[in-house]
Motif scaffolding. Structure first.
Motif, PDB file in Angstrom:
ATOM      1  N   ALA A 153       0.845  -1.192   0.000  1.00  8.43           N
ATOM      2  CA  ALA A 153       0.000   0.000   0.000  1.00  8.43           C
ATOM      3  C   ALA A 153       0.882   1.245   0.000  1.00  8.43           C
ATOM      4  CB  ALA A 153      -0.908   0.009   1.231  1.00  8.43           C
ATOM      5  N   TRP A 154       0.351   2.337  -0.531  1.00  6.78           N
ATOM      6  CA  TRP A 154       1.062   3.607  -0.463  1.00  6.78           C
ATOM      7  C   TRP A 154       1.076   4.101   0.986  1.00  6.78           C
ATOM      8  CZ3 TRP A 154       4.063   5.402  -4.095  1.00  6.78           C
ATOM      9  CH2 TRP A 154       3.784   5.140  -5.441  1.00  6.78           C
ATOM     10  N   ILE A 155       2.236   4.593   1.412  1.00 10.78           N
ATOM     11  CA  ILE A 155       2.374   5.205   2.736  1.00 10.78           C
ATOM     12  C   ILE A 155       3.076   6.539   2.536  1.00 10.78           C
ATOM     13  CG2 ILE A 155       3.341   4.995   5.058  1.00 10.78           C
ATOM     14  CD1 ILE A 155       3.340   1.947   4.646  1.00 10.78           C
ATOM     15  N   MET A 156       2.480   7.598   3.053  1.00 12.55           N
ATOM     16  CA  MET A 156       3.028   8.940   2.862  1.00 12.55           C
ATOM     17  C   MET A 156       3.144   9.657   4.204  1.00 12.55           C
ATOM     18  SD  MET A 156       1.404  12.194   0.801  1.00 12.55           S
ATOM     19  CE  MET A 156       1.272  11.274  -0.731  1.00 12.55           C
TER      20      MET A 156
ATOM     21  N   ALA B 108       3.502  16.689  -2.316  1.00 13.91           N
ATOM     22  CA  ALA B 108       3.580  15.226  -2.274  1.00 13.91           C
ATOM     23  C   ALA B 108       2.225  14.593  -2.555  1.00 13.91           C
ATOM     24  CB  ALA B 108       4.108  14.774  -0.908  1.00 13.91           C
ATOM     25  N   CYS B 109       1.170  15.149  -1.963  1.00 16.90           N
ATOM     26  CA  CYS B 109      -0.178  14.612  -2.191  1.00 16.90           C
ATOM     27  C   CYS B 109      -0.576  14.739  -3.658  1.00 16.90           C
ATOM     28  CB  CYS B 109      -1.192  15.327  -1.305  1.00 16.90           C
ATOM     29  SG  CYS B 109      -1.060  14.948   0.466  1.00 16.90           S
ATOM     30  N   LEU B 110      -0.324  15.903  -4.250  1.00 16.97           N
ATOM     31  CA  LEU B 110      -0.681  16.108  -5.651  1.00 16.97           C
ATOM     32  C   LEU B 110       0.174  15.228  -6.566  1.00 16.97           C
ATOM     33  CD1 LEU B 110      -1.209  19.973  -5.758  1.00 16.97           C
ATOM     34  CD2 LEU B 110      -2.964  18.193  -5.796  1.00 16.97           C
ATOM     35  N   HIS B 111       1.418  14.993  -6.182  1.00 20.31           N
ATOM     36  CA  HIS B 111       2.276  14.086  -6.958  1.00 20.31           C
ATOM     37  C   HIS B 111       1.657  12.697  -7.016  1.00 20.31           C
ATOM     38  CE1 HIS B 111       5.667  11.595  -8.157  1.00 20.31           C
ATOM     39  NE2 HIS B 111       5.539  10.921  -7.026  1.00 20.31           N
ATOM     40  N   LEU B 112       1.186  12.190  -5.886  1.00 15.48           N
ATOM     41  CA  LEU B 112       0.605  10.853  -5.868  1.00 15.48           C
ATOM     42  C   LEU B 112      -0.712  10.814  -6.640  1.00 15.48           C
ATOM     43  CD1 LEU B 112       0.746   7.966  -5.007  1.00 15.48           C
ATOM     44  CD2 LEU B 112      -0.315   8.584  -2.828  1.00 15.48           C
ATOM     45  N   VAL B 113      -1.529  11.855  -6.500  1.00 16.88           N
ATOM     46  CA  VAL B 113      -2.765  11.923  -7.288  1.00 16.88           C
ATOM     47  C   VAL B 113      -2.431  11.920  -8.777  1.00 16.88           C
ATOM     48  CG1 VAL B 113      -4.750  13.353  -7.891  1.00 16.88           C
ATOM     49  CG2 VAL B 113      -4.099  13.083  -5.491  1.00 16.88           C
TER      50      VAL B 113
END
Length: 318
Positions: A101-104, A167-172
């Motif tokens: 799973a992704w973990i940020m 970082a959030c927008l990068h993952l989106v």
């Protein structure tokens, strides 16, 4: 596909970074064509107040067991020197890592991941004020300073405060495409993708400059990417010497003119690949990159995949 997002909160959670996760993943933007996320906030004891770093508390409806179903776990900042993290959170973070799973982590949330043993042998970042402490306390972590975020496998760590948005927008963008990331960014009134690292924010003497902000020039350049945007041409337009312009540009953007312009052209290419049927040659021409070969070179270097592969993945993203 990224659909299920959970945010664990622990003692001294930072309200800003917590709110970033809520803003990006918890808001209903379906009226704009943005997919909704199954979003949950979790704590060790649901319903009991969790003190924040700002003196007020939050209470959650879910326990840490909710993390087991998440595609993405976002760990907000806390005060780095606080004590150990709950065993239940450690178990869930390790289980999430094992299942891929992704973990940020946002800002000093990297300390939580490090305490859980998730960053050993991995590249990571944190707020520049905490980076040396992170490296000193966890020597197995490869701490990088001059970045806004670091992606290492399924783990993303972000630099200080507002870099959590990046970082959030990068993952989106990575999971759902540039179009969705840009729509969220527009709603948040932030750039969909910033260039440069956080070194520009480290406390240091401010260099003397001889011009007003370059923002009008940057806005013009984004709207005219097929023009000659060399240092010479941009310096003439800014009415500066090339040397002064290059120094001023890096001071304002954290990147060289060539790096910044190339990133903007690749960003436009991503949008064209998603939203149009233009050929690769046409995309190269419309972005100012010239030829398909040059487009493929820069696109693969910055995005990590070829334009053709990117189009196959995101052409019909919505």
């Amino acid at each position: 596909m990224l659909r299920n997002v959970a945010v664990p909160v622990i003692n001294t959670v930072s309200p800003f970074e917590f709110a970033v996760a809520c803003e990006v993943f918890g808001m209903d933007r379906s009226d704009q064509g943005v997919p909704n996320f199954d979003f949950a906030v979790c704590s060790e004891r649901p319903g009991e107040p969790v003190p924040t770093a700002m003196g007020f508390s939050v209470a959650t409806a879910h326990g840490f067991d909710r993390l087991a179903e998440a595609d993405l776990i976002v760990v907000p900042a806390t005060k780095p020197r606080e004590g150990p993290i709950p065993d239940a959170l450690v178990r869930e973070l390790r289980a999430a890592d094992e299942r891929g799973a992704w973990i940020m982590s946002l800002c000093s949330g990297a300390f939580t991941l490090a305490k859980a043993g998730l960053l050993d042998g991995r590249r990571a970042t944190a707020h520049w004020m905490n980076a040396e402490e992170l490296a000193r306390e966890f020597p197995g972590v490869k701490v990088e300073l001059d970045v806004l975020y670091v992606e290492d496998g399924n783990i993303i760590t972000s630099a200080g405060t507002a870099a959590g948005i990046d970082a959030c927008l990068h993952l989106v963008r990575k999971e759902l495409g540039t179009r969705v990331a840009s729509m969220i960014a527009r709603r948040m009134v932030v750039p969909p993708q910033r260039d440069g690292g956080q070194r520009q924010y480290v406390e240091s003497p401010v260099p003397e400059v001889e011009a007003d902000s370059l923002q009008p020039l940057l806005e013009w350049a984004v709207e005219n990417l097929t023009e000659d945007l060399s240092v010479q041409a941009l310096a003439r337009r800014a009415v500066m010497s090339e040397r002064t312009f290059a120094r001023r540009f890096r001071a304002e953007t954290g990147a060289t003119p060539h790096t910044w312009v190339t990133a903007q052209r690749v960003l436009l290419a991503r949008r064209l690949l998603e939203d149009t049927d233009a050929s690769i040659e046409q995309v190269a021409s419309r972005t100012g990159l010239g030829t398909a070969a040059i487009l493929r070179h820069h696109f693969t270097r910055l995005v990590g995949t070829t334009p053709q592969s990117y189009r196959r993945t995101f052409r019909f993203a919505s």
